[in-house]
Design an enzyme around this catalytic site. Structure first.
Site, short mmCIF file in Angstrom:
data_model
loop_
_atom_site.label_atom_id
_atom_site.label_comp_id
_atom_site.label_asym_id
_atom_site.label_seq_id
_atom_site.Cartn_x
_atom_site.Cartn_y
_atom_site.Cartn_z
N LYS A 81 7.71 -6.01 9.02
CA LYS A 81 6.42 -6.25 9.68
C LYS A 81 6.19 -7.76 9.67
O LYS A 81 6.53 -8.45 8.68
CB LYS A 81 5.33 -5.54 8.86
CG LYS A 81 3.91 -5.64 9.38
CD LYS A 81 3.01 -4.78 8.51
CE LYS A 81 1.57 -4.79 9.00
NZ LYS A 81 0.70 -3.92 8.16
N SER A 156 -2.12 -0.75 10.62
CA SER A 156 -1.69 -1.94 11.34
C SER A 156 -0.17 -2.08 11.45
O SER A 156 0.29 -3.00 12.13
CB SER A 156 -2.27 -3.19 10.65
OG SER A 156 -1.84 -3.25 9.32
N SER A 180 -2.63 1.35 6.32
CA SER A 180 -1.79 0.80 7.38
C SER A 180 -0.31 1.12 7.36
O SER A 180 0.39 0.74 8.29
CB SER A 180 -1.96 -0.73 7.42
OG SER A 180 -3.27 -1.04 7.85
#
Lengths: 488, 488
Positions: A81, A156, A180
């Site tokens: 990420k 997210s 997330s």
């Protein structure tokens, strides 16, 4: 051949590498080809580092030829990420304010995986500064859910789940502050783990809410999740909040089964307005767990009702402070033509931050301000203590707590962007776990009858008892045999 | 004291910042050092790069507790770091990691005495925080207001900084000056800081208010900044005290404000008014764990404190029999006091002789050269050696002063300097006798006079021998020999 590679688990790829059946280069090339094929539709990647990955793959192959391995997973590619700082590789955190930021150092998670020989395929899309539940808050465009391109992958860590769910990469790192990792994993039919707070170093993980953030694996199998976590977990002198206690092998005993395990069902969650399709799969899952030998009992966690309120005071408060450093002075974007420091900083942040980030900074600043601190931030911290105590008390009766991960399946792109509060409610089952600091995993438990989209089952464990959590998740996974894949 | 002055009372509280002389910064491994190219002693942590985390410097924590113990404070059982949030370009994170409502040390005191008598000044708190970087304003006079742009040097950013806050127990400029001097000596004896006001490792801000005696309401609190020496503290507060008294005399209202002291004019001028306190939105630093020093550790630190200035002054009086004026001069600096004691120990004779040589002669040379005693290559043993030479009659007191200058310049031993300058008092009886015989022969008339009983002519003959031996003969011996030879 390449289809076998693309859908193989990391554990399987490692086995084949070890057996000499395949090379790291072949794996990496196959994944790159798959990414070429699917990413234009998904936009999971913000940045691909194919060349670097191939160099690392070749190095792994050279090592293997000489009988050397940096780890059991030497040569198995992964992706991160874009919240993990990577030396020499742009790290944006999904934000324009860091659009061209090239870090001079690696996050500890990255350094440990590099040291284990895992080639990096690239940086994955995310909600800006990890604030969001759909990845629609990315400054660089949303990511689409491989199961239905008109829906969100969750957030997210949307890029991470889209890449893994589409076979572009076998596993990836995400982060979880209020859900997330778990929520997007549920929405995309994957396994996602939020470890106990403090199990994994946060050094180099761009901070959103310091007391809540944790890095965790996103994979297609429970075994892979435990394996990836093994590679990075454990004390780090660069992070004072990272626990120093030695971490046991999380794979050890993972297949021991759950006979006699006591599983708690949260009374207060029975009232939640979850989507019927989600409810159905979760109820079936509870029955399955009983069949596997667990006993179910009801536990009451009355303070969980206030989880969202507490979270949406604590997280913005900490983020308002953590994001103060983005002022255009030392790195990142700087607004042009300003006449003084105040206007330079204001314009840099005005231009560089998206709406949700600004919203949370303002909320957080307010919650901490004189005259309001006690009523908001102070009170939220007290609620947090109550949540932790409720869980502690529950764990005297049960070993694990099970509930849905997300109240709904993947919603449509644009469906909740006008209603931040509706968006926040996606986190109702996940947020209390971050507040208490416990470990939790989301495993796929089927597809919803409503819309054919994946449903996730959340298993919440005691702090630092990842092994029990993994054991239950593994037993469930093996029994269910969820083998569906998105049709891209 | 005039009637007008009697009418008013002054209240002063001091806020002192001390830069600790640790090897590395408060939250990272960068070197702490006064000099260096701008931004040459920085790293991602002290520059506030995304993803970085603070790790506390244990030595800095220890030093802070030692300071607290030396100031008779209670050391907290449970102390927290807090974030102090505000935007300023010399502060990389735009928050300072400091302490708020749970400082490391509290409730102490310092005793001071002077012309005003003796008084006890309370210490409210001693806490630990990180220093900011330095701004340099370019293109104008060096102040912000007329600059074109500013440069930031972060070498200092992150240096451990201790803040000491006094109770408003100081009631005159003189008391304030003496308090700062005593505090400085105390900190120096602990070895925790260079405590150089002109370098910024010791910074003093004052809060001054004057009110009519008998008033219960406090006068307006005026903050005074930019006092860069102990003398300036006295001058600035004297000026401020007078300014406030004059204003009250004239019936003017005083405002709560911050005033800047000007070295050149000896006056203070208004910087900004303080109508309300800035809201720093303090909250506990989530990246750090609480500091909880055990009582055993605190006891150990207490027992390991060095001899503090007050105790040392008492000992100098009782052990060396020195007067208070001399003691004050010698103990103004720990290193000077140490130097004196070393010299006295080597010398072994009357310590007052050593004191006199230091204060009357050495200090003169030091002041001219701009050095401090411990900065020269001049050793205590060398001074002891010089005094011993005088005692042994090898040189006269007058010659010794020349030798001292020579030693100061070259760093050589007294014997060598004396020999080089040809100053060794000639005490060799044979050589002197030869000279005396020559003089008697050359000055027959004078010699006859002495033989005849005119003793005062001996002076002339002594002078002649001194001339002949270029002033190096031991005058006592010369006199004695002449008397012997000319006695009839």
């Amino acid at each position: 051949m390449s289809d076998e590679i693309v859908w193989a688990s990391a554990t399987e790829l490692a086995r084949r590498l070890e057996a000499g059946e395949i090379s790291s280069r072949e794996i990496t090339e196959a994944l790159i080809a798959r990414t070429e094929e699917v990413d234009p539709k998904l936009h999971a990647y913000l940045q691909r580092t194919d060349d670097r990955a191939l160099v690392a793959a070749d190095a792994a192959d050279t090592r293997h030829a000489a009988g050397e391995r940096l780890s059991a997973f030497d040569g198995v590619p992964l992706a991160y990420k874009d919240i993990f700082v990577t030396r020499g590789v742009t790290t944006t955190c999904g934000s324009k304010i860091l659009e061209n930021f090239v870090p001079p150092y690696d996050a500890t998670v990255v350094a440990r995986c590099e040291a284990a020989g895992l080639p990096m395929l690239g940086k994955l899309n995310m909600d800006e500064f990890a604030m969001g539940s759909s990845t629609e808050n990315s400054a660089f465009g949303p990511t689409r859910n491989p199961w239905d391109l008109d829906t969100v992958p969750g957030g997210s860590s949307g890029g991470s789940v889209a890449a893994v769910a589409s076979g572009a990469v076998p596993w990836a790192w995400g982060t979880d502050t209020g859900g997330s990792i778990r929520q997007p994993a549920a929405l995309c039919g994957l396994v996602g783990v939020k470890p106990t707070y403090g199990l994994v170093s946060r050094y180099g993980m761009i901070a959103f809410a310091s007391s809540l953030d944790q890095a965790g694996p996103i994979t297609r199998s429970v075994e892979d999740a435990a394996a990836l976590l093994n590679l990075a977990a454990g004390g780090d002198e660069m992070d004072s909040t990272c626990l120093k206690e030695p971490v046991p092998d999380l794979l050890e005993g993972i297949d021991a089964g759950i006979d006699g395990m006591r599983i708690g069902i949260v009374r207060e969650f029975q009232r939640e307005g979850s989507q019927p399709g989600v409810r159905a799969r979760v109820d079936e899952s509870l029955t399955r767990l009983e069949k596997l030998g667990a006993t179910l009992e009801e536990v009451s966690l009355p303070s969980f009702e206030h989880g969202i309120s507490a979270y949406y005071l604590i997280a913005p408060a900490e983020c308002s402070s953590n994001l103060a450093r983005y002022d255009g002075v030392r790195y990142g974007r700087r607004a042009a033509g300003a006449e003084d420091i105040v206007s330079m900083t204001s314009r840099t942040r005005e231009e560089g931050f998206g709406d949700e980030v600004k919203r949370r900074i303002m909320l957080g600043t307010y919650a901490l301000s004189a005259g309001y601190y006690d009523a908001y931030y102070g009170k939220a911290q007290k609620v947090r203590t109550l949540i932790a105590r409720d869980l502690e008390r529950a764990y005297q009766q049960v070993d694990l707590i099970v509930c849905p991960t997300s109240p709904t399946t993947a919603f449509r792109l644009g469906e909740r962007t006008d209603d931040p509060l509706a968006m926040y409610l996606s986190d109702v089952f996940t947020v209390p776990v971050n507040l208490a600091g416990n470990a939790a995993i989301s495993v796929p438990c089927g597809l919803s009858d409503d819309d054919g989209l994946p449903v996730g089952l959340q298993i919440i464990g005691r702090s630092l008892d990842e092994k029990t959590m993994f054991r239950a998740a593994y037993a469930f996974e093996q029994d269910l045999g969820f083998g569906e894949r998105p049709q891209l | 004291m005039s009637l007008t002055e009697d009418m008013y009372e002054t209240t002063v509280g001091l806020e002192i910042h001390v830069e600790l002389a640790t090897d590395s910064k408060m939250f990272c491994g960068c070197e702490v050092s006064f000099a260096g190219e701008p931004n040459s002693r920085t790293c991602p942590i002290c520059l506030g790069f995304p993803g970085t985390l603070p790790v506390p410097n244990e030595k800095a924590v220890e030093y802070t507790m030692r300071i607290g113990l030396a100031l008779n404070c209670h050391i907290a059982e449970h102390s927290l770091f807090h974030r102090k949030n505000y935007f300023y370009p010399d502060m990389p994170k735009n928050y300072q990691i400091s302490q708020y409502d749970s400082p490391l040390c509290e409730r102490g005191h310092v005793d001071i005495s002077g012309d005003f008598g003796s008084t006890r000044v309370g210490i409210t708190r001693v806490h630990l925080e990180e220093d900011t970087g330095k701004s340099v304003h370019m293109g104008g006079t060096g102040r912000i207001a007329d600059s074109e742009y500013s440069l930031e040097d972060f070498n200092r950013a992150g240096t451990p900084l201790v803040e000491i806050v006094s109770e408003p127990d100081i009631h005159s400029a003189d008391e304030a000056r003496i308090f700062v001097a005593e505090l400085r000596a105390l900190l120096e004896s602990l070895g925790v800081s260079d405590v150089r006001m002109e370098e910024g490792s010791l910074r003093v801000d004052a809060n001054v208010s004057v009110r009519r005696r008998g008033e219960t309401q406090h006068g307006a609190k005026v903050e005074v900044k930019n006092m860069n020496s102990i003398r300036s503290v006295g001058r600035a507060l004297e000026y401020e005290e007078r300014r406030q008294r004059d204003a009250l005399d004239a019936g003017e209202a005083l405002v709560q404000e911050t005033r800047h002291f000007d070295e050149k004019t000896g006056t203070t001028s208004s910087l900004r008014t303080k109508e309300f306190a800035f809201d720093y939105r303090y909250f506990p630093e989530p990246d750090l764990v609480p500091v909880a020093p055990s009582r055993e550790l605190v006891q150990q630190l207490k027992e390991s404190l060095p001899e503090l200035p007050a105790a040392r002054r008492e000992r100098f009086a009782s052990e060396y029999g020195l007067g208070s004026a001399d003691i004050e001069v010698l103990t103004a600096s720990t290193k000077t006091a140490d130097w004196f004691e070393a010299a006295a120990a080597v010398y072994g004779g009357d310590p007052k002789k050593v004191v006199n040589w230091i204060i009357a002669d050495l200090y003169g040379l030091l002041n001219e050269a701009g050095f401090e005693l411990h900065e020269t290559s001049f050793t205590p043993a060398q001074l002891a050696g010089l005094i011993s030479m005088i005692d042994a009659g090898k040189i006269s007191g007058k010659q010794a002063k020349l030798v001292l200058t020579g030693m100061f310049e070259s760093g050589d031993d007294p014997e060598k300097v004396a020999a080089d300058k040809g100053l060794e008092q000639v005490s060799d009886a044979v050589a002197i006798e030869a000279a005396v015989d020559e003089v008697i022969a050359e000055n027959a008339d004078a010699a006859d006079k002495v033989r005849g009983g005119q003793m005062n002519t001996i002076g002339f003959l002594v002078g002649q021998v001194m001339k002949k031996t270029r002033g190096q003969a031991n005058p006592g011996m010369v006199n004695e020999l002449l008397r012997q030879k000319l006695s009839s």
